[in-house]
Design a protein around this motif. Structure first.
Motif, PDB file in Angstrom:
ATOM      1  N   ARG A  55      -8.925   3.054  -2.058  1.00 22.86           N
ATOM      2  CA  ARG A  55     -10.325   3.018  -1.621  1.00 22.86           C
ATOM      3  C   ARG A  55     -10.766   1.650  -1.112  1.00 22.86           C
ATOM      4  O   ARG A  55     -11.687   1.569  -0.292  1.00 22.86           O
ATOM      5  CB  ARG A  55     -11.260   3.411  -2.772  1.00 22.86           C
ATOM      6  N   LEU A  56     -10.148   0.596  -1.573  1.00 17.45           N
ATOM      7  CA  LEU A  56     -10.595  -0.745  -1.204  1.00 17.45           C
ATOM      8  C   LEU A  56      -9.555  -1.518  -0.405  1.00 17.45           C
ATOM      9  O   LEU A  56      -9.908  -2.442   0.326  1.00 17.45           O
ATOM     10  CB  LEU A  56     -10.943  -1.550  -2.465  1.00 17.45           C
ATOM     11  N   GLY A  57      -8.273  -1.139  -0.566  1.00 13.27           N
ATOM     12  CA  GLY A  57      -7.223  -1.934   0.046  1.00 13.27           C
ATOM     13  C   GLY A  57      -6.770  -1.479   1.412  1.00 13.27           C
ATOM     14  O   GLY A  57      -5.967  -2.137   2.052  1.00 13.27           O
ATOM     15  N   GLY A  58      -7.242  -0.337   1.833  1.00 14.32           N
ATOM     16  CA  GLY A  58      -6.856   0.152   3.145  1.00 14.32           C
ATOM     17  C   GLY A  58      -5.433   0.654   3.229  1.00 14.32           C
ATOM     18  O   GLY A  58      -4.850   0.762   4.312  1.00 14.32           O
ATOM     19  N   ASP A  59      -4.828   0.992   2.057  1.00  9.41           N
ATOM     20  CA  ASP A  59      -3.431   1.434   2.036  1.00  9.41           C
ATOM     21  C   ASP A  59      -3.279   2.943   2.004  1.00  9.41           C
ATOM     22  O   ASP A  59      -2.172   3.451   1.818  1.00  9.41           O
ATOM     23  CB  ASP A  59      -2.714   0.846   0.810  1.00  9.41           C
ATOM     24  N   ALA A  60      -4.356   3.683   2.124  1.00  6.84           N
ATOM     25  CA  ALA A  60      -4.282   5.141   2.067  1.00  6.84           C
ATOM     26  C   ALA A  60      -5.033   5.743   3.243  1.00  6.84           C
ATOM     27  O   ALA A  60      -5.892   5.111   3.853  1.00  6.84           O
ATOM     28  CB  ALA A  60      -4.861   5.654   0.749  1.00  6.84           C
ATOM     29  N   GLY A  61      -4.684   6.985   3.558  1.00  3.57           N
ATOM     30  CA  GLY A  61      -5.338   7.674   4.662  1.00  3.57           C
ATOM     31  C   GLY A  61      -6.606   8.370   4.225  1.00  3.57           C
ATOM     32  O   GLY A  61      -7.034   8.265   3.072  1.00  3.57           O
TER      33      GLY A  61
END
Length: 544
Positions: free
Chosen positions: A515-521
Motif C-alpha cells: 500500500r505504501l511502497g509501490g511494490d504491488a499492483g
C-alpha cells in the motif's frame, strides 16, 4: 436416492459452530490494546459469548431466513384505517433481539464501552448486516438527544436498554425502544439544507407540526425518529415519536418500501408527514449541528460494519481454501492463492485496527482525541467502505463457482458491501468533509500528525509516505478535484502507522509493501513474493 456417481468429496465443512471473536486474532489484539488491564477479562468473556452466538449454525440460519423473507408494508387495516406497519419474518426479530441484548444500542457511559461495542458490532455484522442499521441509529441517537436534556432523560434509558421490546406502543409503556432517522429528501440528497419539510410551532413550548416528505427513512418500524425540518429559525432537528403518549398513532405515512440491491432483511422507506407531531431537539436553526452528532457515530459504524463484512469474507475464503484441493495440493498452499489470501487478510486487519482505534478515541473523550476523530472518522469512512466491495468480490472468487452460488453466503456479502460507502454520505461527501476539517480545524490535523508520527522511523516506506503526505498538505488551494486521492493517502498512512506499531511484523511488512511502497499492483494477490505470506494467511484463518 443418491446416484452412484454422487459421492461428495473435496468440499470444505461448513464454517459454523465456532467462536468468531477468539478466532479473529486481529480483533482480539485490538480489544486488549485499547482496554485497561482490569477490563480485559470481562470484555473477552462477553465478546467470546457473542462470538459463539455469531458463529452458531442457528444464527446463520436466521440470517438466511431474514434475507429470504424481506419485510412487507401493510398500509391499512381491513376496515380502511391507516396503520402503516412494517412486518418482518420471526428470524429478523430473533436477530435484532440478540443485537440489542449484546449492548449494541448502549455502552455510552461504561468504561471502555465504545471499544467493547465496536468489537461486538464488528462481530454482529458478520451474521446479518441488515439488523445493524436500527442498532446503529438507536445507539447514535443518544449524543444528539443530549442537546435537549429533558428528552434525553425520557428516551435514553429505553434506547440503551438491553431489552428488545417490539410492537408499536407509547414509549413510556416500553422496556426498550429503537430509533430511526429521516434527513434525505428527493430534491436534496446529501444537501440536507435543501430540505423543504416545514415545522410549524404549536402552543406547547418545544412542540411542532411537521409537513413534508422524506425520500429515505431508515428503519421505519422504529419507536422514534430524528428528522430535519425548516422551523421559523431555520433547519432544526426534531424527534418524531411513532406513537403518541395517549396511545394514538402519530401521522407517519409510509408510502412504500425501497427495493434495494442488498440489505434486504432491513426496511427503508419513503414517508410523508402531514400534521405530524414532533418535539424540537436543540435550538431552532441548529438542526444540522445537532444531528451531525448522530451522523458522526453512524459513520464510525459504517467503518466497523465494513470491517466486519471484510472479516467474514476473508474468513470464508481462507476456510474454503484450507480444505479444498486442486492440482495436487491444498489451495491455501498454492503460492498464487496464498498471495491473494494474504492481501485480503492485510486489508481486513488494517480496517479492524483503524475502527477500534477510533472507538478508543471516543472512549477517551479528551480534546486531542476529539480532534483526531474530526478528521479520522471521514477519512476512515471514505477509505474502509471503499475497500469493502473489492474484498468481498475477490473473496467470493476464491471459492470459484461455489462463491457465486447463494448457498455459500458470499453473494449476500457482495450485495451488502457497497452500502456503507453510500449511507451517511457517499465518497465525495466524506472527501469534502476531510477538506473542511483540514481548512477550518487545525487541531484535527495536529492530532492526526501526532498519531501517525508515533511510528516514524519504524519503516522506511511509511516514513516516505508521511513525507509525501506533508507535501500534499502544504498547499490545499484548489484541492477539491484531488480530495479523494488526498483522503486515500491520509487513510493509508494512518493504517500503516497502526500496523507498524501494533501488528505482527509480517502483517505490517505486507501492508507497507503493498500500500505504501509501490511494490504491488491494483488487484489483490500482487504482493512481493519475498514476504512471509504464509504467516499472514495463518493469522487470518478462522479456527473452527
Amino acid at each position: 436416492m443418491a446416484g452412484s456417481t454422487h459421492t461428495v468429496t473435496n468440499q470444505p465443512p461448513p464454517l459454523a459452530g465456532y467462536d468468531v471473536f477468539t478466532a479473529d486474532r486481529a480483533l482480539t489484539a485490538a480489544v486488549d490494546r485499547h482496554l485497561a488491564p482490569e477490563l480485559r477479562e470481562e470484555a473477552r468473556e462477553e465478546l467470546s459469548g457473542l462470538g459463539r452466538s455469531c458463529g452458531s449454525a442457528q444464527a446463520r440460519d436466521w440470517a438466511t431466513q431474514a434475507n429470504d423473507n424481506p419485510p412487507t408494508l401493510r398500509t391499512h387495516d381491513r376496515y380502511g384505517h391507516r396503520v402503516d406497519e412494517v412486518e418482518f419474518h420471526p428470524a429478523w426479530h430473533r436477530l435484532l433481539g440478540k443485537g440489542v441484548a449484546a449492548g449494541l444500542t448502549g455502552n455510552w457511559d461504561r468504561p471502555g464501552g465504545q471499544v467493547r461495542r465496536a468489537a461486538a458490532f464488528l462481530l454482529w455484522t458478520q451474521v446479518e448486516a441488515g439488523t445493524t442499521c436500527p442498532l446503529s441509529m438507536t445507539h447514535a441517537a443518544v449524543p444528539a438527544l443530549r442537546h435537549e436534556p429533558a428528552l434525553a432523560a425520557e428516551w435514553e434509558p429505553r434506547l440503551t436498554s438491553a431489552v428488545y421490546d417490539r410492537g408499536l406502543r407509547p414509549a413510556h409503556q416500553k422496556a426498550g425502544a429503537l430509533f430511526g432517522m429521516g434527513m434525505t429528501e428527493k430534491q436534496g440528497g446529501s444537501d440536507v439544507r435543501a430540505g423543504t419539510t416545514t415545522a410549524r410551532p404549536l402552543a406547547e413550548d418545544g412542540t411542532y407540526e411537521l409537513t413534508g416528505h422524506k425520500w429515505f427513512c431508515s428503519a421505519p418500524m422504529s419507536d422514534g425518529f430524528l428528522v430535519l425540518a425548516r422551523a421559523p429559525g431555520g433547519p432544526t432537528c426534531f424527534l418524531v415519536p411513532r406513537v403518541l403518549a395517549d396511545g394514538a398513532r402519530n401521522v407517519f405515512l409510509i408510502q412504500r418500501l425501497k427495493e434495494k440491491l442488498g440489505n434486504r432483511s432491513n426496511a427503508s422507506a419513503e414517508v410523508e408527514f402531514a400534521g405530524t407531531w414532533a418535539r424540537r431537539v436543540g435550538a431552532e436553526g441548529r438542526g444540522v449541528a445537532v444531528i451531525i452528532e448522530m451522523v458522526a457515530a453512524t459513520r464510525l459504524d459504517c467503518v466497523l460494519g465494513s470491517a466486519g463484512l471484510m472479516r467474514r469474507a476473508v474468513a470464508e475464503a481462507v476456510h474454503h481454501t484450507a480444505y479444498r484441493e486442486a492440482f495436487g495440493g491444498k489451495l491455501i498452499d498454492k503460492p498464487l492463492m496464498r498471495n491473494v489470501l494474504a492481501d485480503l487478510a492485510v486489508e481486513s486487519e488494517a480496517a479492524t485496527a483503524l475502527g477500534l482505534r477510533l472507538a478508543a478515541a471516543l472512549d477517551d473523550g479528551g480534546e486531542s482525541e476529539r480532534a483526531l476523530l474530526r478528521l479520522a472518522v471521514p477519512v476512515a469512512k471514505y477509505w474502509v467502505t471503499k475497500r469493502c466491495p473489492p474484498v468481498a468480490v475477490e473473496a467470493a472468487e476464491c471459492l470459484g463457482g461455489n462463491g457465486y452460488v447463494e448457498e455459500s453466503g458470499l453473494p449476500r456479502l457482495v450485495r451488502e458491501s457497497p452500502l456503507n460507502s453510500i449511507w451517511e454520505g457517499a465518497g465525495n461527501v466524506q472527501a469534502l468533509d476531510v477538506l473542511r476539517a483540514l481548512g477550518r480545524e487545525p487541531a484535527a490535523l495536529d492530532a492526526y500528525l501526532t498519531e501517525v508520527g508515533a511510528a516514524r522511523g519504524a519503516d522506511h516506506r511509511l516514513d516516505a509516505a508521511i513525507r509525501g503526505l506533508l507535501t500534499d498538505l502544504a498547499d490545499l488551494a484548489g484541492a477539491e478535484a484531488g480530495a479523494r486521492r488526498l483522503t486515500e493517502r491520509l487513510a493509508l498512512v494512518l493504517q500503516g502507522s497502526l500496523l507498524v506499531r501494533y501488528a505482527p511484523p509480517e502483517v505490517a511488512d505486507a501492508f507497507c509493501a503493498g500500500r505504501l511502497g509501490g511494490d504491488a499492483g491494483a488487484a489483490f494477490g500482487t504482493l512481493p513474493a519475498t514476504l512471509d505470506l504464509a504467516s499472514v494467511v495463518e493469522r487470518a484463518r478462522p479456527v473452527a
